[in-house]
Scaffold this motif. Structure first.
Motif, PDB file in Angstrom:
ATOM      1  N   GLN A 106     -16.447  36.756  -4.381  1.00 56.90           N
ATOM      2  CA  GLN A 106     -15.571  37.852  -4.804  1.00 56.90           C
ATOM      3  C   GLN A 106     -14.349  37.299  -5.528  1.00 56.90           C
ATOM      4  O   GLN A 106     -13.854  36.230  -5.201  1.00 56.90           O
ATOM      5  CB  GLN A 106     -15.107  38.656  -3.579  1.00 56.90           C
TER       6      GLN A 106
ATOM      7  N   GLU B 260      -7.079  43.485  -2.345  1.00 53.00           N
ATOM      8  CA  GLU B 260      -8.472  43.901  -2.586  1.00 53.00           C
ATOM      9  C   GLU B 260      -9.432  43.132  -1.687  1.00 53.00           C
ATOM     10  O   GLU B 260     -10.340  43.698  -1.089  1.00 53.00           O
ATOM     11  CB  GLU B 260      -8.861  43.650  -4.045  1.00 53.00           C
TER      12      GLU B 260
ATOM     13  N   HIS C 102      -8.939  44.345   1.988  1.00 59.66           N
ATOM     14  CA  HIS C 102      -9.324  45.718   2.329  1.00 59.66           C
ATOM     15  C   HIS C 102     -10.713  46.089   1.862  1.00 59.66           C
ATOM     16  O   HIS C 102     -11.357  46.930   2.461  1.00 59.66           O
ATOM     17  CB  HIS C 102      -8.295  46.712   1.776  1.00 59.66           C
ATOM     18  N   ASN C 103     -11.158  45.459   0.780  1.00 60.29           N
ATOM     19  CA  ASN C 103     -12.486  45.797   0.270  1.00 60.29           C
ATOM     20  C   ASN C 103     -13.345  44.559   0.063  1.00 60.29           C
ATOM     21  O   ASN C 103     -13.705  44.238  -1.070  1.00 60.29           O
ATOM     22  CB  ASN C 103     -12.368  46.564  -1.045  1.00 60.29           C
TER      23      ASN C 103
ATOM     24  N   ALA D  54     -16.253  42.155  -0.572  1.00 55.66           N
ATOM     25  CA  ALA D  54     -17.487  42.426  -1.316  1.00 55.66           C
ATOM     26  C   ALA D  54     -18.727  42.091  -0.515  1.00 55.66           C
ATOM     27  O   ALA D  54     -19.824  42.455  -0.895  1.00 55.66           O
ATOM     28  CB  ALA D  54     -17.481  41.630  -2.616  1.00 55.66           C
TER      29      ALA D  54
ATOM     30  N   ALA E   8     -15.762  39.303   4.378  1.00 54.99           N
ATOM     31  CA  ALA E   8     -15.165  40.063   5.484  1.00 54.99           C
ATOM     32  C   ALA E   8     -14.886  39.169   6.687  1.00 54.99           C
ATOM     33  O   ALA E   8     -13.856  39.309   7.351  1.00 54.99           O
ATOM     34  CB  ALA E   8     -16.106  41.189   5.896  1.00 54.99           C
TER      35      ALA E   8
ATOM     36  N   PRO F 241     -18.879  55.975   4.353  1.00 60.46           N
ATOM     37  CA  PRO F 241     -18.114  55.783   3.107  1.00 60.46           C
ATOM     38  C   PRO F 241     -19.020  55.511   1.907  1.00 60.46           C
ATOM     39  O   PRO F 241     -18.526  55.377   0.805  1.00 60.46           O
ATOM     40  CB  PRO F 241     -17.220  54.595   3.425  1.00 60.46           C
TER      41      PRO F 241
ATOM     42  N   ASP G  68     -11.309  56.132   7.479  1.00 58.84           N
ATOM     43  CA  ASP G  68     -11.293  55.619   6.110  1.00 58.84           C
ATOM     44  C   ASP G  68     -11.233  54.091   6.051  1.00 58.84           C
ATOM     45  O   ASP G  68     -11.172  53.503   4.991  1.00 58.84           O
ATOM     46  CB  ASP G  68     -10.143  56.249   5.311  1.00 58.84           C
TER      47      ASP G  68
ATOM     48  N   ARG H 294     -16.239  50.092   6.548  1.00 55.59           N
ATOM     49  CA  ARG H 294     -16.906  49.507   5.382  1.00 55.59           C
ATOM     50  C   ARG H 294     -18.361  49.286   5.762  1.00 55.59           C
ATOM     51  O   ARG H 294     -18.654  48.889   6.896  1.00 55.59           O
ATOM     52  CB  ARG H 294     -16.279  48.163   5.009  1.00 55.59           C
TER      53      ARG H 294
ATOM     54  N   LYS I 266     -21.690  44.532  -0.079  1.00 51.43           N
ATOM     55  CA  LYS I 266     -21.064  45.821   0.192  1.00 51.43           C
ATOM     56  C   LYS I 266     -21.897  46.954  -0.409  1.00 51.43           C
ATOM     57  O   LYS I 266     -22.445  46.814  -1.503  1.00 51.43           O
ATOM     58  CB  LYS I 266     -19.666  45.828  -0.433  1.00 51.43           C
TER      59      LYS I 266
END
Lengths: 293, 348, 297
Positions: free
Chosen positions: B215, B221, B224-225, B227, B232, B264, B335, B338, B347
């Motif tokens: 990633q 980014e 929180h997100n 890939a 993670a 999500p 929210d 993931r 992801k």
């Protein structure tokens, strides 16, 4: 001494005893005896000896032959040390650089370490043979009537060449290990700082190798002085005659062939003093080594 | 100052080992990019290719507008700080810092002025005549920095420069390096295996794993997100919780529980569900049951380690929040969920 | 994943350029290797020819027919260089000197080093200096008085007289001292807590720990002992105590003396004198190099 030492008394004494006894009998006794007999003149027929004070020393230092031998020893040591160090350094730098075949090169360049000096001397005799030796023919091409064992300079040249050949492996091993202990990142930093490979070698690599080189300098001088005995003995084929020789060889000739005990002992003591000076010099350098790490 | 671009860069060692798979990315002018990943992921190889210390097997490397694939390291207008500093042990600090300038033929008076400036900036003035062996670890680190700064290069390269320092000094130097780079505005590529360094220093992070990029993104980014499950679990301490779950008709359900939450991402079937420990709250009435085995006190926070439905799980609670060993209920922030593919870890 | 373009890029394959610098490096190394290898190799090829050819033409580049014959004569026939011994006996004597010297040196110096490093002794420092002064004076310097000492003890022409005086220097002790100093302090402390006394600690922990060092030292000392020349020349006048290297003198004399033109045999014997130390150094070169470079630091 370790912090966590054992307190036993008799065990360490028993452990030390064999070494101390051997040293006492075969080191201190002979060394002291040499010192003592250097002040005496041995009767040629073996009937006792007379105290002559420093006469053995003064006659030694006034002796032209001894001076000539001392001078040869100096020249011989300088040449052997210089050439064996220079050639070994060149080979070590190259061996450190190449990736392919590095191990094979290392083996090929170091194995001669295992050959005994007189055997190396014997190989020298083959190469410097008066009628068939390839190196004799080589020198004759340049108009030099090369006669091993007859011509002083020819014999001296052969001695230097064989002694250098025999010593290259030791120097090579130490230089290579010295080069390999220079951190890779330091050399890489130098690559970023300096684009010239020659500049990098002399400004970064060589100064970092200097401690090894100083150490080898002493090792090589000691080698040239003492360990070349077998080479010299083989190359003069047992006939000192007019041949060049080193100080150690002279001690041997005078003591065992000439039976000049006092003179030979005085020579031994002179050599001992020489070695002591070299050692002090070496310890000074050892102190310097530490500063780099 | 320059931008750096890697186009299809690849590294295969002579023994056939693929250190870096085909990789492309751009680094903007003045940007601070951190390459992060576990050991052996190819991050150092990538950096060393940029430096010119390692041949590029394939691809094009540009620094500024110039293709530098075959340019000598000394001519790439870069400076590098090494992990063990790589100071020249036989030179004084002054000479160490000035050596690169000297080799470029810069006049002695100018070198001296630049070395003085750099030394002042790094609080090294009083150590200029010492040799590296007489300096502490932190001071050596500064000398290595000085050597880089004084050249005023287009690009700084850092190869794990802080890993030999103790924790306190590391935190301090982290801030100093970042501040220095900001002030000089020089593009920087920084390699580390420490995800805290990556998060705190980077404008953008590139996460590498097994020779490939997982990633690229800003620290936020990435955090929180992520890939992939690899990112993670690698970024963030404690790492993101990853547990098995099912998605059905837009609803996600943890294996072994009936409770459903809105998914999500559009998917159907088994997934790996991820949630950061701080996005979980303790809720005695919550119908997801959490067995706390160990309580870790961190001062500002507490970490509760345990399991839900026999899968390891961690919750982070504020210091004011009472917590104890035993069973409790939890609720997840919807929210913050993931979802990752169970097979590929990517992801969804 | 937006930035990780993994599609095939504009590929620039790495150009396979000939690096002349590398070619030069190899040329220098090959030349150096030849310089080291050729002399002994030529001795070997020459040893395969008959005496007349060698006498007339000198070194031979090709292998002849008499290799086996010459080696057989050198190893198993009495006479030639020495009248009473064959090559086998000299080979055996060389092994006795090499192994005896190496083992004796290792045992004695390990014990001494252990005593110096691990015991609180009042005279430990004194013992240290008594032992380490011997590093200063090589045997060659004190050869004559050492010979006199051996003669007075009646040890000429004995293995004891051949081996023991060579052990009287501190090189081994110095090496083991350095090594023991580098062993973590905690090890001795842990051993004491585990109830091991000084002797048990030495035998159960320190000696096994030193295995690599012992191997390295053994190789260096074996080669050193095997290659001794001056001392055996003085101490052994009885031919049945001759080592191969000691016998070189006889070989050299016979080689220059045209009365005994057994050149092939002389070369064969010189080669036998080289083989064991060379084999050991080549096969155990990692240990050997480690021992050599670490012992002298």
């Amino acid at each position: 001494m370790k912090r966590a030492g054992f307190d036993n008394i008799w065990l360490p004494v028993a452990l030390l005893l064999p070494q101390l006894m051997i040293i006492a009998i075969f080191f201190y006794w002979p060394a002291g005896w040499a010192l003592q007999s250097s002040f005496f003149l041995q009767d040629p027929f073996g009937f006792g000896s007379t105290y002559v004070g420093a006469e053995n020393y003064t006659s030694l230092l006034g002796n032209d032959q001894y001076k000539r031998i001392a001078w040869f020893t100096v020249v011989f040591s300088v040449l052997v040390t210089f050439f064996s160090l220079a050639i070994a350094l060149l080979l070590a730098v190259k061996a450190d650089k190449v990736l392919r075949g590095a191990r094979t090169y290392r083996t090929l360049l170091m194995w001669v370490y295992a050959i005994a000096p007189p055997v190396a001397g014997f190989l020298g005799i083959l190469f410097f043979d008066q009628s068939t030796g390839p190196l004799t023919k080589f020198f004759q091409m340049f108009g030099w009537d090369f006669k091993l064992g007859v011509d002083y300079n020819a014999t001296a040249t052969a001695m230097v060449i064989v002694a250098v050949w025999k010593q290259i492996p030791v120097n090579f091993i130490f230089f290579l290990s010295g080069l390999q202990s220079i951190p890779r990142s330091v050399r890489e930093a130098a690559m970023i700082d300096n684009r010239s490979a020659t500049g990098r070698f002399w400004q970064v690599t060589f100064p970092l190798l200097a401690p090894t080189a100083f150490f080898l300098l002493i090792i090589n001088i000691t080698y040239a002085l003492f360990d070349t005995f077998g080479i010299i003995d083989a190359l003069m084929k047992g006939e000192p005659g007019n041949n060049p020789m080193t100080l150690v060889y002279k001690v041997y000739i005078d003591g065992f062939r000439g039976n000049d005990l006092g003179g030979s002992s005085a020579q031994s003591v002179v050599l001992m003093a020489l070695v002591l000076i070299l050692t002090v010099f070496q310890f000074r350098l050892l102190e310097r080594r530490i500063h780099y790490t | 100052m320059a931008q750096v671009s890697l186009e299809g860069i690849r590294k295969v060692y002579p023994n056939g080992y693929n250190a870096v798979e085909t990789t492309s990315f751009n680094i903007r002018d003045g940007e601070f990019v951190v390459l992060v990943g576990p050991s052996g992921c190819g991050k150092s190889t990538l950096l060393r290719m940029i430096a010119g210390l390692e041949d590029i097997t394939e691809g094009v490397l540009k620094i500024g507008d110039r293709v530098v694939n075959d340019v000598d390291p000394a001519d790439r207008d870069i400076a590098m700080v090494f992990q063990n500093y790589a100071l020249y042990p036989h030179m004084t600090v002054r000479k160490n810092i000035g050596y690169g300038l000297k080799n470029r033929g810069i006049p002695a008076s100018e070198i001296d002025a630049k070395v003085q400036d750099a030394a002042k900036m790094l609080n090294l003035t009083e150590y200029l005549d010492r040799k590296p062996a007489q300096l502490s670890g932190g001071q050596r680190q500064r000398v290595a920095m000085g050597r880089a700064v004084v050249r005023d290069p287009a690009l700084f390269l850092f190869d794990e420069p802080l890993s030999n320092l103790d924790a306190k000094l590391r935190n301090q130097m982290r801030i100093e390096i970042k501040a220095l780079q900001r002030r000089l505005g020089t593009t920087a590529v920084y390699v580390t295996h420490d995800q805290v360094e990556a998060m705190t220093m980077a404008d953008r992070i590139i996460v590498l794993n097994a020779g490939r990029i997982e990633q690229i993104g800003t620290p936020s980014e990435i955090y929180h997100n992520p890939a992939s499950t690899f990112v993670a679990s690698f970024m963030g301490a404690p790492p993101m919780n990853l547990i098995d779950a099912q998605v059905d008709q837009g609803q996600v359900r943890i294996n072994g529980y009936n409770r459903v939450m809105p998914a999500p991402a559009a998917h159907s079937g088994p997934v790996t569900m991820g949630i950061r420990p701080e996005d979980v709250t303790l809720n005695a009435d919550g119908d997801i049951r959490f067995h706390v085995d160990i309580l870790e006190e961190l001062g500002a926070h507490r970490l509760l380690h345990g399991a839900i439905a026999d899968q390891p799980f961690t919750v982070m609670v504020n210091k004011d929040h009472a917590a104890d060993i035993g069973e409790t209920g939890i609720s997840l922030k919807p929210d913050a969920l993931r979802l990752f593919d169970m097979e590929t870890g990517q992801k969804l | 994943m937006a930035d990780t373009t993994l599609e095939t890029p504009a590929v620039i394959p790495h150009r396979r350029k000939i690096r002349w610098g590398t070619v030069g490096d190899h040329a220098v190394l090959i030349l150096g290797s030849l310089l080291m290898i050729l002399p002994p190799l030529l001795a070997l090829t020459t040893a395969s020819h008959d005496a007349v050819t060698i006498h007339r033409e000198g070194l031979q580049l090709t292998l002849g027919d008499d290799l086996g014959k010459n080696f057989h004569a050198a190893m198993f026939e009495k006479g030639g260089f020495t009248q009473t011994v064959d090559g086998m006996l000299m080979l055996m004597n060389s092994f006795i000197l090499g192994v005896g010297f190496a083992v004796g040196k290792i045992v004695i110096s390990m014990m001494a080093a252990y005593a110096i490093v691990y015991f609180r002794l009042r005279f430990a420092t004194l013992a240290f200096w008594i032992i380490f002064t011997t590093l200063l004076l090589p045997l060659e310097v004190r050869i004559l008085p050492s010979y006199e000492a051996i003669q007075k003890l009646g040890l000429t022409n004995t293995y004891t007289g051949l081996i023991v005086p060579l052990i009287a220097s501190a090189t081994g002790t110095f090496f083991f001292r350095q090594f023991f100093m580098s062993v973590p302090e905690e090890l001795a402390e842990a051993a004491r807590i585990d109830g091991a006394g000084p002797w048990k600690f030495f035998v159960d922990i320190l000696v096994p720990l030193s295995q690599t060092m012992i191997a390295a030292i053994f190789i260096i000392m074996f080669v050193f002992g095997w290659n001794q020349y001056l001392w055996p020349t003085l101490i052994t006048t009885d031919e049945s105590f001759f080592t191969l290297v000691r016998g070189i003198k006889q070989i050299v004399l016979s080689y220059t003396d045209s009365q005994i033109p057994e050149h092939g045999q002389a070369l064969a014997l010189a080669i036998v004198a080289m083989i064991p130390p060379v084999v050991i150094v080549v096969f155990f070169q990692n240990w050997f190099v480690k021992g050599l470079t670490e012992s002298d630091k």
